[in-house]
Write a protein that holds these residues in place. Structure first.
Motif, PDB file in Angstrom:
ATOM      1  N   VAL A   1      11.504   1.133 -13.150  1.00 14.85           N
ATOM      2  CA  VAL A   1      10.955   1.988 -12.105  1.00 14.85           C
ATOM      3  C   VAL A   1      10.704   1.175 -10.833  1.00 14.85           C
ATOM      4  CG1 VAL A   1       9.028   3.493 -11.457  1.00 14.85           C
ATOM      5  CG2 VAL A   1       9.948   3.577 -13.787  1.00 14.85           C
ATOM      6  N   ALA A   2      10.234  -0.071 -10.997  1.00 13.51           N
ATOM      7  CA  ALA A   2       9.999  -0.922  -9.826  1.00 13.51           C
ATOM      8  C   ALA A   2      11.287  -1.150  -9.045  1.00 13.51           C
ATOM      9  CB  ALA A   2       9.398  -2.251 -10.265  1.00 13.51           C
ATOM     10  N   ARG A   3      12.397  -1.316  -9.744  1.00 18.36           N
ATOM     11  CA  ARG A   3      13.685  -1.492  -9.056  1.00 18.36           C
ATOM     12  C   ARG A   3      14.088  -0.216  -8.320  1.00 18.36           C
ATOM     13  NH1 ARG A   3      14.752  -4.402 -13.888  1.00 18.36           N
ATOM     14  NH2 ARG A   3      15.841  -2.624 -14.829  1.00 18.36           N
ATOM     15  N   MET A   4      13.763   0.924  -8.891  1.00 14.88           N
ATOM     16  CA  MET A   4      14.091   2.201  -8.258  1.00 14.88           C
ATOM     17  C   MET A   4      13.318   2.394  -6.949  1.00 14.88           C
ATOM     18  SD  MET A   4      13.941   4.543 -11.717  1.00 14.88           S
ATOM     19  CE  MET A   4      13.809   6.073 -10.795  1.00 14.88           C
ATOM     20  N   PHE A   5      12.111   1.827  -6.882  1.00 10.36           N
ATOM     21  CA  PHE A   5      11.245   2.044  -5.723  1.00 10.36           C
ATOM     22  C   PHE A   5      10.937   0.726  -5.008  1.00 10.36           C
ATOM     23  CE2 PHE A   5      10.656   5.674  -8.476  1.00 10.36           C
ATOM     24  CZ  PHE A   5      10.693   6.739  -7.583  1.00 10.36           C
ATOM     25  N   ARG A   6      11.930  -0.145  -4.982  1.00  9.96           N
ATOM     26  CA  ARG A   6      11.746  -1.472  -4.401  1.00  9.96           C
ATOM     27  C   ARG A   6      11.423  -1.425  -2.914  1.00  9.96           C
ATOM     28  NH1 ARG A   6      16.690  -3.773  -2.399  1.00  9.96           N
ATOM     29  NH2 ARG A   6      16.210  -5.785  -3.344  1.00  9.96           N
ATOM     30  N   ALA A   7      11.819  -0.347  -2.231  1.00 11.62           N
ATOM     31  CA  ALA A   7      11.567  -0.218  -0.797  1.00 11.62           C
ATOM     32  C   ALA A   7      10.299   0.579  -0.493  1.00 11.62           C
ATOM     33  CB  ALA A   7      12.767   0.442  -0.114  1.00 11.62           C
TER      34      ALA A   7
ATOM     35  N   GLU B   1      -6.370   4.127 -11.428  1.00 14.68           N
ATOM     36  CA  GLU B   1      -7.096   3.922 -12.687  1.00 14.68           C
ATOM     37  C   GLU B   1      -6.138   3.756 -13.863  1.00 14.68           C
ATOM     38  OE1 GLU B   1      -7.751   8.713 -13.586  1.00 14.68           O
ATOM     39  OE2 GLU B   1      -9.467   7.414 -13.201  1.00 14.68           O
ATOM     40  N   ILE B   2      -4.838   3.985 -13.619  1.00 12.36           N
ATOM     41  CA  ILE B   2      -3.822   3.861 -14.668  1.00 12.36           C
ATOM     42  C   ILE B   2      -3.243   2.454 -14.661  1.00 12.36           C
ATOM     43  CG2 ILE B   2      -1.628   4.735 -15.548  1.00 12.36           C
ATOM     44  CD1 ILE B   2      -3.931   6.732 -15.740  1.00 12.36           C
ATOM     45  N   HIS B   3      -3.294   1.797 -15.790  1.00  9.58           N
ATOM     46  CA  HIS B   3      -2.867   0.398 -15.894  1.00  9.58           C
ATOM     47  C   HIS B   3      -1.411   0.208 -15.477  1.00  9.58           C
ATOM     48  CE1 HIS B   3      -3.451  -3.633 -17.843  1.00  9.58           C
ATOM     49  NE2 HIS B   3      -2.136  -3.577 -17.856  1.00  9.58           N
ATOM     50  N   GLU B   4      -0.529   1.038 -15.991  1.00  9.95           N
ATOM     51  CA  GLU B   4       0.895   0.861 -15.682  1.00  9.95           C
ATOM     52  C   GLU B   4       1.206   1.105 -14.210  1.00  9.95           C
ATOM     53  OE1 GLU B   4       0.929   2.268 -20.062  1.00  9.95           O
ATOM     54  OE2 GLU B   4      -0.239   2.647 -18.238  1.00  9.95           O
ATOM     55  N   GLU B   5       0.419   1.927 -13.547  1.00  8.79           N
ATOM     56  CA  GLU B   5       0.628   2.108 -12.110  1.00  8.79           C
ATOM     57  C   GLU B   5       0.252   0.834 -11.357  1.00  8.79           C
ATOM     58  OE1 GLU B   5      -1.142   5.642 -10.534  1.00  8.79           O
ATOM     59  OE2 GLU B   5       0.162   6.969 -11.708  1.00  8.79           O
ATOM     60  N   ARG B   6      -0.792   0.157 -11.802  1.00 11.15           N
ATOM     61  CA  ARG B   6      -1.163  -1.111 -11.159  1.00 11.15           C
ATOM     62  C   ARG B   6      -0.093  -2.172 -11.419  1.00 11.15           C
ATOM     63  NH1 ARG B   6      -5.779   0.251 -13.806  1.00 11.15           N
ATOM     64  NH2 ARG B   6      -6.076  -1.728 -14.904  1.00 11.15           N
ATOM     65  N   LEU B   7       0.442  -2.193 -12.640  1.00  6.03           N
ATOM     66  CA  LEU B   7       1.536  -3.124 -12.941  1.00  6.03           C
ATOM     67  C   LEU B   7       2.757  -2.812 -12.085  1.00  6.03           C
ATOM     68  CD1 LEU B   7       2.882  -5.373 -14.568  1.00  6.03           C
ATOM     69  CD2 LEU B   7       3.374  -3.681 -16.364  1.00  6.03           C
ATOM     70  N   LEU B   8       3.088  -1.543 -11.946  1.00  6.65           N
ATOM     71  CA  LEU B   8       4.219  -1.145 -11.110  1.00  6.65           C
ATOM     72  C   LEU B   8       4.012  -1.624  -9.678  1.00  6.65           C
ATOM     73  CD1 LEU B   8       6.837   0.434 -10.598  1.00  6.65           C
ATOM     74  CD2 LEU B   8       5.431   2.503 -10.320  1.00  6.65           C
ATOM     75  N   ALA B   9       2.809  -1.449  -9.156  1.00 10.37           N
ATOM     76  CA  ALA B   9       2.516  -1.898  -7.793  1.00 10.37           C
ATOM     77  C   ALA B   9       2.757  -3.392  -7.646  1.00 10.37           C
ATOM     78  CB  ALA B   9       1.069  -1.566  -7.439  1.00 10.37           C
ATOM     79  N   LEU B  10       2.310  -4.157  -8.613  1.00 10.98           N
ATOM     80  CA  LEU B  10       2.464  -5.612  -8.531  1.00 10.98           C
ATOM     81  C   LEU B  10       3.934  -6.016  -8.586  1.00 10.98           C
ATOM     82  CD1 LEU B  10      -0.550  -6.598 -10.809  1.00 10.98           C
ATOM     83  CD2 LEU B  10      -0.351  -7.027  -8.347  1.00 10.98           C
ATOM     84  N   LEU B  11       4.711  -5.370  -9.429  1.00  9.11           N
ATOM     85  CA  LEU B  11       6.141  -5.683  -9.502  1.00  9.11           C
ATOM     86  C   LEU B  11       6.836  -5.362  -8.180  1.00  9.11           C
ATOM     87  CD1 LEU B  11       6.883  -4.326 -13.095  1.00  9.11           C
ATOM     88  CD2 LEU B  11       6.746  -6.733 -12.389  1.00  9.11           C
ATOM     89  N   ILE B  12       6.453  -4.264  -7.568  1.00  4.67           N
ATOM     90  CA  ILE B  12       7.021  -3.911  -6.266  1.00  4.67           C
ATOM     91  C   ILE B  12       6.597  -4.924  -5.208  1.00  4.67           C
ATOM     92  CG2 ILE B  12       6.945  -2.203  -4.398  1.00  4.67           C
ATOM     93  CD1 ILE B  12       6.767  -0.055  -6.643  1.00  4.67           C
ATOM     94  N   LEU B  13       5.329  -5.326  -5.220  1.00  7.08           N
ATOM     95  CA  LEU B  13       4.839  -6.306  -4.246  1.00  7.08           C
ATOM     96  C   LEU B  13       5.533  -7.657  -4.404  1.00  7.08           C
ATOM     97  CD1 LEU B  13       1.018  -5.498  -4.242  1.00  7.08           C
ATOM     98  CD2 LEU B  13       2.652  -5.064  -2.391  1.00  7.08           C
ATOM     99  N   ILE B  14       5.795  -8.061  -5.631  1.00 10.34           N
ATOM    100  CA  ILE B  14       6.512  -9.318  -5.860  1.00 10.34           C
ATOM    101  C   ILE B  14       7.897  -9.252  -5.203  1.00 10.34           C
ATOM    102  CG2 ILE B  14       7.636 -10.746  -7.621  1.00 10.34           C
ATOM    103  CD1 ILE B  14       5.269  -9.925  -9.485  1.00 10.34           C
ATOM    104  N   GLY B  15       8.607  -8.166  -5.447  1.00 12.36           N
ATOM    105  CA  GLY B  15       9.934  -8.022  -4.838  1.00 12.36           C
ATOM    106  C   GLY B  15       9.863  -7.998  -3.330  1.00 12.36           C
ATOM    107  N   ARG B  16       8.873  -7.279  -2.792  1.00 15.23           N
ATOM    108  CA  ARG B  16       8.714  -7.218  -1.338  1.00 15.23           C
ATOM    109  C   ARG B  16       8.377  -8.602  -0.778  1.00 15.23           C
ATOM    110  NH1 ARG B  16       7.611  -2.253   1.204  1.00 15.23           N
ATOM    111  NH2 ARG B  16       7.599  -3.585   3.058  1.00 15.23           N
TER     112      ARG B  16
END
Length: 246
Positions: free
Chosen positions: A49-55, A68-83
């Motif tokens: 999902v992070a790759r899908m929303f990399r931009a 408050e959802i753990h996986e949403e916070r993880l998704l945010a961090l993966l996107i931030l790393i790519g950015r």
């Protein structure tokens, strides 16, 4: 884009996995992850999902990070790393600042471990390391873990002094999640420079928490491990993230 990312993540959710993860990440009363909520999404799917929303715009990523959802916070961090990795110097500074301003949401060991080296460590590689000292002295366990895990970036570049300095600051820490992180980083140093690790251990092993020592010497020959453990103290163990299953 924010809602589309949330919907995509929920497309991989599993109620059964959510129950397992809430137990595994200690979300019960008085535990370190108290109150955290899980969708039951495995890490490979979250990365997809992070790759899908990399931009994704940073404002949307920050909204995910405060979820408050753990996986949403993880998704945010993966996107931030790519950015961060693709960003300009100014953009990298902005992501670093955003990260440190939101450490209260980077509040479990998996969130720290996936991100600290790639944002905090990468950003401080050619800058003052003072922020790491501040994090290591924090009353917040996750900021202390960020401090030591950020230095993994330096270790991978064969620079060990900062890790050893932070390890000394954390020798008397009371939490086993810090003991595990420090021991892990000492072990990583040993993979690259055994003399550097053993010099640290000779000076500190008698005062190290047992878990920290066990992690640090995990790859040593059995006879050498026994010698260190006979002079050590305490006890400890390890766990494996069940979301890592493909």
């Amino acid at each position: 884009m924010l809602q589309k990312a949330r919907d995509a993540l929920r497309g991989f959710a599993s109620e059964a996995d959510a129950v397992i993860l809430q137990r595994f990440f200690k979300t019960g009363p008085g535990e370190y992850g108290e109150g955290d909520r899980f969708l039951g999404v495995r890490v490979p799917a979250t990365r997809k999902v992070a790759r899908m929303f990399r931009a994704m715009p940073l404002a949307d990523a920050q909204a995910l990070l405060t979820s408050e959802i753990h996986e949403e916070r993880l998704l945010a961090l993966l996107i931030l790393i790519g950015r961060y990795q693709r960003g300009t110097a100014d953009q990298k500074r902005g992501i670093f600042d955003l990260y440190l301003a939101n450490t209260r949401h980077i509040n479990n060991w998996d969130l720290v471990d996936v991100s600290a080296e790639h944002v905090v460590g990468a950003h401080l590689w050619d800058k003052s390391r003072a922020p790491l000292s501040n994090l290591a002295r924090s009353a917040d366990i996750w900021e202390r873990r960020i401090a030591v895990m950020a230095t993994f970036h330096f270790i991978k570049k064969n620079q060990f002094d900062e890790t050893l300095r932070i390890a000394e600051l954390l020798l008397s820490d009371s939490h086993d999640l810090i003991h595990k992180a420090v021991g892990w980083m000492l072990r990583e140093i040993g993979k690259r420079d055994l003399d550097a690790e053993e010099d640290f251990l000779r000076r500190h092993h008698q005062h190290m928490p047992r878990t920290m020592l066990r992690y640090a010497i995990e790859k040593f020959p059995e006879d050498k491990r026994r010698r260190y453990l006979l002079k050590g103290r305490g006890n400890g163990g390890r766990a494996t993230d069940p979301r890592s299953r493909e």
